[in-house]
Design a protein around this motif. Structure first.
Motif, short mmCIF file in Angstrom:
data_model
loop_
_atom_site.label_atom_id
_atom_site.label_comp_id
_atom_site.label_asym_id
_atom_site.label_seq_id
_atom_site.Cartn_x
_atom_site.Cartn_y
_atom_site.Cartn_z
N ARG A 65 0.83 -1.20 0.00
CA ARG A 65 0.00 0.00 0.00
C ARG A 65 0.86 1.25 0.00
O ARG A 65 1.83 1.34 0.76
CB ARG A 65 -0.89 0.04 1.25
CG ARG A 65 -2.05 -0.89 1.22
CD ARG A 65 -3.15 -0.43 2.19
NE ARG A 65 -2.66 -0.03 3.48
CZ ARG A 65 -2.63 -0.82 4.55
NH1 ARG A 65 -3.05 -2.06 4.46
NH2 ARG A 65 -2.18 -0.38 5.71
N GLU A 67 1.09 4.75 1.16
CA GLU A 67 0.52 5.68 2.13
C GLU A 67 1.27 7.02 2.00
O GLU A 67 2.34 7.08 1.41
CB GLU A 67 0.67 5.13 3.55
CG GLU A 67 0.03 3.76 3.76
CD GLU A 67 -1.50 3.81 3.81
OE1 GLU A 67 -2.05 4.93 3.86
OE2 GLU A 67 -2.12 2.75 3.76
N HIS A 70 4.67 6.65 4.07
CA HIS A 70 5.38 5.36 4.05
C HIS A 70 4.73 4.41 3.05
O HIS A 70 3.61 4.66 2.56
CB HIS A 70 5.38 4.73 5.45
CG HIS A 70 4.03 4.31 5.94
ND1 HIS A 70 3.22 5.12 6.69
CD2 HIS A 70 3.33 3.15 5.75
CE1 HIS A 70 2.09 4.49 6.96
NE2 HIS A 70 2.13 3.30 6.40
N TYR A 72 3.45 0.52 2.92
CA TYR A 72 3.16 -0.61 3.80
C TYR A 72 3.28 -1.90 2.99
O TYR A 72 2.62 -2.06 1.95
CB TYR A 72 1.75 -0.48 4.38
CG TYR A 72 1.41 -1.61 5.33
CD1 TYR A 72 1.88 -1.60 6.63
CD2 TYR A 72 0.66 -2.71 4.89
CE1 TYR A 72 1.60 -2.65 7.50
CE2 TYR A 72 0.37 -3.74 5.76
CZ TYR A 72 0.85 -3.72 7.05
OH TYR A 72 0.58 -4.76 7.91
N ALA A 74 2.68 -5.83 3.33
CA ALA A 74 2.07 -6.84 4.19
C ALA A 74 2.95 -8.09 4.22
O ALA A 74 3.65 -8.41 3.25
CB ALA A 74 0.68 -7.17 3.67
N VAL A 138 4.75 -3.95 12.12
CA VAL A 138 3.42 -3.92 12.72
C VAL A 138 3.04 -5.35 13.10
O VAL A 138 3.12 -6.26 12.27
CB VAL A 138 2.38 -3.33 11.73
CG1 VAL A 138 1.02 -3.21 12.40
CG2 VAL A 138 2.85 -1.98 11.20
N GLU A 147 3.71 -1.70 17.46
CA GLU A 147 4.73 -1.42 16.43
C GLU A 147 6.11 -1.59 17.04
O GLU A 147 6.34 -1.20 18.19
CB GLU A 147 4.54 -0.01 15.88
CG GLU A 147 3.18 0.16 15.21
CD GLU A 147 3.10 1.39 14.32
OE1 GLU A 147 3.98 2.26 14.43
OE2 GLU A 147 2.15 1.46 13.52
N GLY A 170 3.04 -6.82 8.96
CA GLY A 170 3.70 -6.15 7.84
C GLY A 170 4.68 -5.12 8.35
O GLY A 170 5.00 -5.10 9.55
N LYS A 172 6.09 -0.86 7.86
CA LYS A 172 6.01 0.48 7.27
C LYS A 172 7.41 0.87 6.83
O LYS A 172 8.33 0.87 7.66
CB LYS A 172 5.50 1.48 8.29
CG LYS A 172 4.07 1.23 8.74
CD LYS A 172 3.70 2.24 9.81
CE LYS A 172 2.25 2.07 10.26
NZ LYS A 172 1.93 2.96 11.38
#
Ligand SMILES: Cc1cc2nc3c(=O)[nH]c(=O)nc-3n(C[C@H](O)[C@H](O)[C@H](O)COP(=O)(O)OP(=O)(O)OC[C@H]3O[C@@H](n4cnc5c(N)ncnc54)[C@H](O)[C@@H]3O)c2cc1C
Length: 287
Positions: A65, A67, A70, A72, A74, A138, A147, A170, A172
């Protein structure tokens, strides 16, 4: 060899997996991701858990992802998916560069980003990248998510800060912004072999000089190591063809390391390699 007998479960949600882990408290239960490290251990009977929880069918544990500050990644995203992700290539290229050098295509299609981090093999390529980029892991624990900064995640040989029953969800990966260059330099016997030594480098360039650098070493101890002594010397090093000052700056790259002895080399050989490879990695990252 054939593995010892074990129970096998395949949940389809993270919550289901977490519940099974919680119910199994005290029993020797292992999560099965890509199986590229765990299954050989089972076959050699170096590990013989009572049960395996296969998290390979949990869709929410896959994917990348983008963001705002950052990326992400998974945990169950395969190495191959990471390498081919346009977001990873553009926003955190060091991850793509290092992952492309993990093993061979067959292993990269099964092995996962999170499995590599959770397994914490000091010869693995990705833990050093996590350290160089200051990733944050995470984790799903009994009380919700927590975290863990990469600097606190790798605790010892094949040991992380994950508590029993926790699942790595996952990581960051901070976006470092403009001006940064990256390189992963790996010294290995064959194209698909593990690193004898590896170097992850992130370098910020400013008006023909290096203004900041981050260096992390693979297989120079029981955990990946930041080469802080060399990092401190990088600001102000000119990016020129000669690079005499760079050579001088990275000459302390192996300071504070405790490299292993094995079939592929003694500690003094690895320290020499660390210096040579750091110079190459920083040079490549800076151009
Ligand atoms: C021939 C071969 C060559 C290889 N060469 C390299 C190489 O050059 N560089 C390199 O970096 N790696 C290499 N590897 C390892 C590969 O990268 C594996 O993918 C990785 O070590 C483990 O990932 P996996 O998904 O297969 O995890 P698994 O083997 O399934 O699991 C490994 C461990 O992590 C735990 N685990 C997995 N996922 C989670 C999670 N989400 N939360 C908590 N715990 C979890 C498991 O319980 C297990 O203890 C090689 C492997 C092979 C077989």
């Amino acid at each position: 060899m054939i593995p010892a007998t074990f129970e096998y479960v395949r949940p389809t949600t993270v919550e289901e997996a977490a519940q099974i882990l919680r119910n199994a408290a005290g029993d020797d239960v292992k999560l099965l991701a890509g199986g590229q490290s765990l299954l050989p251990l089972l076959r050699l009977r170096l590990a013989y858990p009572a049960a395996l929880i296969d998290i390979g069918r949990i869709d929410e544990l896959r994917g990348v992802r983008d963001e705002p500050d950052h990326v992400y990644i998974a945990a169950m995203t395969t190495h191959d998916e990471v390498v081919k992700s346009a977001v990873v290539q553009e926003q955190c290229p060091l991850v793509a560069l290092a992952t492309a050098q993990v093993a061979d295509p067959a292993v990269r299609h099964r092995g996962t980003f999170g499995g590599s981090m959770a397994h914490a093999d000091p010869a693995g390529d990705l833990p050093a990248v996590a350290l160089a980029l200051d990733m944050t892991f995470v984790v799903l624990s009994a009380d919700g998510t927590r975290e863990i900064p990469a600097a606190e995640f790798f605790v010892d040989y094949l040991e992380t800060a994950l508590e029993p029953g926790e699942i790595l969800l996952g990581a960051k990966v901070p976006k470092l912004g403009p001006g940064w260059g990256f390189h992963y330099e790996k010294f290995h016997r064959t194209a698909q072999a593990w690193a004898i030594v590896g170097v992850a480098a992130a370098v910020k360039r400013d008006n023909g000089t290096i203004s900041e650098g981050r260096i992390a070493l693979t297989n120079m101890g029981t955990v990946p190591v930041r080469a802080f002594a060399a990092e401190r010397r990088l600001p102000g090093v000119p990016i020129t063809n000669g690079y005499g000052e760079l050579r001088e700056a990275v000459s302390v790259a192996a300071e504070g390391t405790d490299p292993p002895t094995d079939l592929h080399g003694r500690p003094d050989y690895r320290r020499h390699l660390a210096v040579v490879l750091t110079e190459r990695a920083v040079r490549q990252a800076a151009v």
